[in-house]
Scaffold this motif. Structure first.
Motif, mmCIF file in Angstrom:
data_model
loop_
_atom_site.group_PDB
_atom_site.id
_atom_site.type_symbol
_atom_site.label_atom_id
_atom_site.label_comp_id
_atom_site.label_asym_id
_atom_site.label_seq_id
_atom_site.Cartn_x
_atom_site.Cartn_y
_atom_site.Cartn_z
ATOM 1 N N VAL A 1 -47.398 -30.591 57.861
ATOM 2 C CA VAL A 1 -46.634 -31.477 58.624
ATOM 3 C C VAL A 1 -45.414 -31.296 58.316
ATOM 4 C CG1 VAL A 1 -46.153 -33.753 59.429
ATOM 5 C CG2 VAL A 1 -48.737 -32.987 58.794
ATOM 6 N N PHE A 2 -44.454 -31.033 59.398
ATOM 7 C CA PHE A 2 -43.024 -30.895 58.993
ATOM 8 C C PHE A 2 -42.174 -31.489 59.868
ATOM 9 C CE2 PHE A 2 -45.594 -26.855 58.182
ATOM 10 C CZ PHE A 2 -45.158 -26.447 57.200
ATOM 11 N N ALA A 3 -41.359 -32.555 59.194
ATOM 12 C CA ALA A 3 -40.340 -33.240 59.897
ATOM 13 C C ALA A 3 -39.263 -32.778 60.261
ATOM 14 C CB ALA A 3 -40.167 -34.546 58.878
ATOM 15 N N PRO A 4 -38.629 -33.004 61.400
ATOM 16 C CA PRO A 4 -37.487 -32.307 62.183
ATOM 17 C C PRO A 4 -36.409 -32.149 60.937
ATOM 18 C CG PRO A 4 -38.359 -33.959 63.609
ATOM 19 C CD PRO A 4 -39.094 -34.338 62.451
ATOM 20 N N GLY A 5 -35.876 -31.008 61.053
ATOM 21 C CA GLY A 5 -34.684 -30.775 60.177
ATOM 22 C C GLY A 5 -34.882 -30.679 58.709
ATOM 23 N N GLN A 6 -36.038 -31.025 58.233
ATOM 24 C CA GLN A 6 -36.174 -30.851 56.852
ATOM 25 C C GLN A 6 -37.267 -29.628 56.198
ATOM 26 O OE1 GLN A 6 -38.150 -34.748 55.726
ATOM 27 N NE2 GLN A 6 -36.553 -36.076 56.943
ATOM 28 N N PRO A 7 -36.379 -28.957 55.656
ATOM 29 C CA PRO A 7 -37.123 -27.876 54.966
ATOM 30 C C PRO A 7 -38.201 -27.793 54.096
ATOM 31 C CG PRO A 7 -35.074 -27.766 54.185
ATOM 32 C CD PRO A 7 -35.056 -28.898 54.955
ATOM 33 N N ALA A 8 -39.278 -27.152 54.230
ATOM 34 C CA ALA A 8 -40.516 -27.359 53.226
ATOM 35 C C ALA A 8 -40.970 -25.947 52.873
ATOM 36 C CB ALA A 8 -41.411 -28.258 53.775
ATOM 37 N N LEU A 9 -41.734 -25.927 51.836
ATOM 38 C CA LEU A 9 -42.056 -24.560 51.143
ATOM 39 C C LEU A 9 -43.371 -24.539 51.415
ATOM 40 C CD1 LEU A 9 -40.388 -22.497 49.787
ATOM 41 C CD2 LEU A 9 -41.405 -23.262 47.615
ATOM 42 N N VAL A 10 -44.012 -23.218 52.014
ATOM 43 C CA VAL A 10 -45.494 -23.114 52.035
ATOM 44 C C VAL A 10 -45.723 -22.025 51.304
ATOM 45 C CG1 VAL A 10 -47.313 -22.419 53.669
ATOM 46 C CG2 VAL A 10 -45.649 -23.803 54.589
ATOM 47 N N PHE A 11 -46.745 -22.026 50.197
ATOM 48 C CA PHE A 11 -46.961 -20.973 49.531
ATOM 49 C C PHE A 11 -48.013 -20.242 50.123
ATOM 50 C CE2 PHE A 11 -46.231 -24.655 46.253
ATOM 51 C CZ PHE A 11 -45.246 -24.123 45.549
ATOM 52 N N ASN A 12 -47.514 -18.693 50.052
ATOM 53 C CA ASN A 12 -48.133 -17.651 50.612
ATOM 54 C C ASN A 12 -49.762 -17.783 50.203
ATOM 55 O OD1 ASN A 12 -49.198 -15.336 52.050
ATOM 56 N ND2 ASN A 12 -47.803 -13.907 50.389
ATOM 57 N N PRO A 13 -50.682 -17.878 51.540
ATOM 58 C CA PRO A 13 -52.165 -17.707 51.232
ATOM 59 C C PRO A 13 -52.539 -16.593 51.002
ATOM 60 C CG PRO A 13 -51.553 -18.432 53.346
ATOM 61 C CD PRO A 13 -50.392 -18.382 52.872
ATOM 62 N N PHE A 14 -51.785 -15.373 51.441
ATOM 63 C CA PHE A 14 -52.270 -14.208 51.381
ATOM 64 C C PHE A 14 -51.492 -13.265 50.400
ATOM 65 C CE2 PHE A 14 -52.977 -15.673 55.553
ATOM 66 C CZ PHE A 14 -54.557 -15.896 55.663
ATOM 67 N N HIS A 15 -51.799 -13.391 49.008
ATOM 68 C CA HIS A 15 -51.089 -12.765 48.148
ATOM 69 C C HIS A 15 -51.669 -11.613 47.329
ATOM 70 C CE1 HIS A 15 -53.989 -15.419 46.145
ATOM 71 N NE2 HIS A 15 -53.487 -16.267 46.681
ATOM 72 N N SER A 16 -52.758 -11.358 47.421
ATOM 73 C CA SER A 16 -53.516 -10.366 46.484
ATOM 74 C C SER A 16 -54.534 -9.231 47.251
ATOM 75 C CB SER A 16 -54.522 -10.991 45.595
ATOM 76 O OG SER A 16 -53.804 -11.820 44.760
ATOM 77 N N PHE A 17 -54.192 -8.091 47.228
ATOM 78 C CA PHE A 17 -55.009 -7.088 48.138
ATOM 79 C C PHE A 17 -55.709 -6.088 47.088
ATOM 80 C CE2 PHE A 17 -51.842 -8.935 50.661
ATOM 81 C CZ PHE A 17 -52.732 -9.221 51.718
ATOM 82 N N PRO A 18 -56.854 -5.495 47.402
ATOM 83 C CA PRO A 18 -57.482 -4.556 46.538
ATOM 84 C C PRO A 18 -56.768 -3.167 46.537
ATOM 85 C CG PRO A 18 -59.130 -5.233 48.365
ATOM 86 C CD PRO A 18 -57.638 -5.893 48.552
#
Length: 362
Positions: free
Chosen positions: A93-110
């Motif tokens: 959930v992101f409130a107007p004008g307030q930056p937030a961090l989303v950790f990358n869920p796709f980080h590892s590949f064979p």
């Protein structure tokens, strides 16, 4: 499928030029590095800022393309199911004008997945049930340290916490209000390692481990991982011991931002690479700013100063000597990787959480 696209394009063409965007999604850091370890590891995050309306994240999808531009693999997390996978993300959930961090869920590949280009698509829903989509592309850069690094501790070592997706180094939320209060604006420890001396059973201390002297690693010599010049050092922070905690985050603002590490040494290896060694024992630092050090030289001894729960060595390769820089992948040379009753020599390789290594004295 073409008609909805044309409608969206027409709406974009007729919208006022100064109309605020419903959402902004950017990559942090902007320079995305690729670490090679049992395949490809990506260590970056997304900064999301909603426009005039609150947003609820519904889906994140990645499409990976090879050098020829062909699709290699596509993955997503979404809001489908009784326990939807999208709830595993750090923010929804992101409130107007307030930056937030989303950790990358796709980080590892064979190893057989060529990650030349990645396209990430974010799908949101507004408070009025409208859909908002944002797409961005990432072209990672394969990184090899220029400095010939060796592990800065000797003996049998456990990587207590590294930089995998669950590690606290990796999940430093620099958009968190407390982080902002103490001046943190980037993830400088993005590729950090906590080295802990252990015995063959994996124990890190004798007895109950209530005192620093119970730990096998306490007061062990800390060596320079490569040659360079000392550009920052501190030695007067008391060690936390027996339930006493001398670390006060407010000191980072009023005194020295690097006091997060307690006592520390920063070595400039040249070509934009710096080693930071932290949580050193009070009074043990043997070098000063301006000193030239050789690879393997004793710099200090292991302590438990700063933001530290028990004696260990915090190590990170980074882009500068200050607090708000970026981390760099570290590849260490000439160690043995322990896998239970077996071990093998490694000429050069990366380490991460849970690894056990043997670094022998020369």
């Amino acid at each position: 499928m073409l008609f909805p696209y044309l409608l969206a394009l027409a709406a974009a063409m007729t919208a006022p030029a100064d109309q605020p965007q419903p959402v902004s999604v950017t990559v942090a850091p902007t320079r995305v590095l690729l670490e090679e370890r049992a395949g490809s590891r990506l260590n970056f995050d997304f900064q999301v800022q909603a426009g005039a309306d609150s947003l609820w994240l519904q889906k994140v999808e990645v499409s990976v393309y090879d050098k020829a531009g062909a699709l290699v693999v596509r993955k997503f997390v979404d809001n489908n199911g009784f326990s939807p996978s999208v709830t595993s993300l750090s923010h929804r959930v992101f409130a107007p004008g307030q930056p937030a961090l989303v950790f990358n869920p796709f980080h590892s590949f064979p190893a057989d997945v060529d990650v030349t280009r990645l396209r990430y698509t974010f799908e949101f829903q507004t408070s009025k049930q409208a859909e908002v989509t944002q797409t961005l592309e990432v072209r990672p850069e394969r990184y090899q340290p220029k400095a010939a690094l060796t592990i800065p501790l000797k003996g049998r070592l456990l990587i207590w916490d590294g930089h995998d997706e669950h590690a606290h180094h990796r999940r430093l939320d620099f958009q968190h209000p407390v982080a902002k209060q103490v001046g943190i604006r980037s993830n400088f420890m993005r590729y950090a390692h906590d080295f802990v001396v252990v015995n063959e059973a994996g124990d890190k201390h004798t007895g109950e481990g209530k005192k620093n002297t119970d730990y096998f690693g306490f007061n062990q010599p800390v060596h320079a991982p490569a040659a360079g010049r000392v550009v920052a050092a501190y030695a007067q922070q008391p060690d936390n011991d027996n339930g006493q905690d001398y670390f006060n985050p407010r000191d980072m603002v009023g005194k020295d931002p690097l006091l997060l590490y307690g006592n520390y040494v920063v070595v400039d290896h040249g070509q934009g690479e710096f080693s930071l060694l932290g949580h050193l024992r009070q009074g043990s630092v043997q070098v000063k700013v301006g000193d030239q050090v050789r690879a393997g030289q004793v710099l200090a001894h292991v302590g438990s100063s700063g933001s530290s729960y028990f004696p260990h060595l915090h190590y990170e390769l980074r882009t500068g000597p200050d607090l708000n820089v970026e981390g760099l992948p570290a590849y260490f040379r000439k160690f043995r990787l322990v896998r239970g009753s077996q071990s093998r020599g490694v000429a050069q390789g990366a380490l991460d959480s849970g690894d056990i290594v043997l670094q022998e004295s020369k």
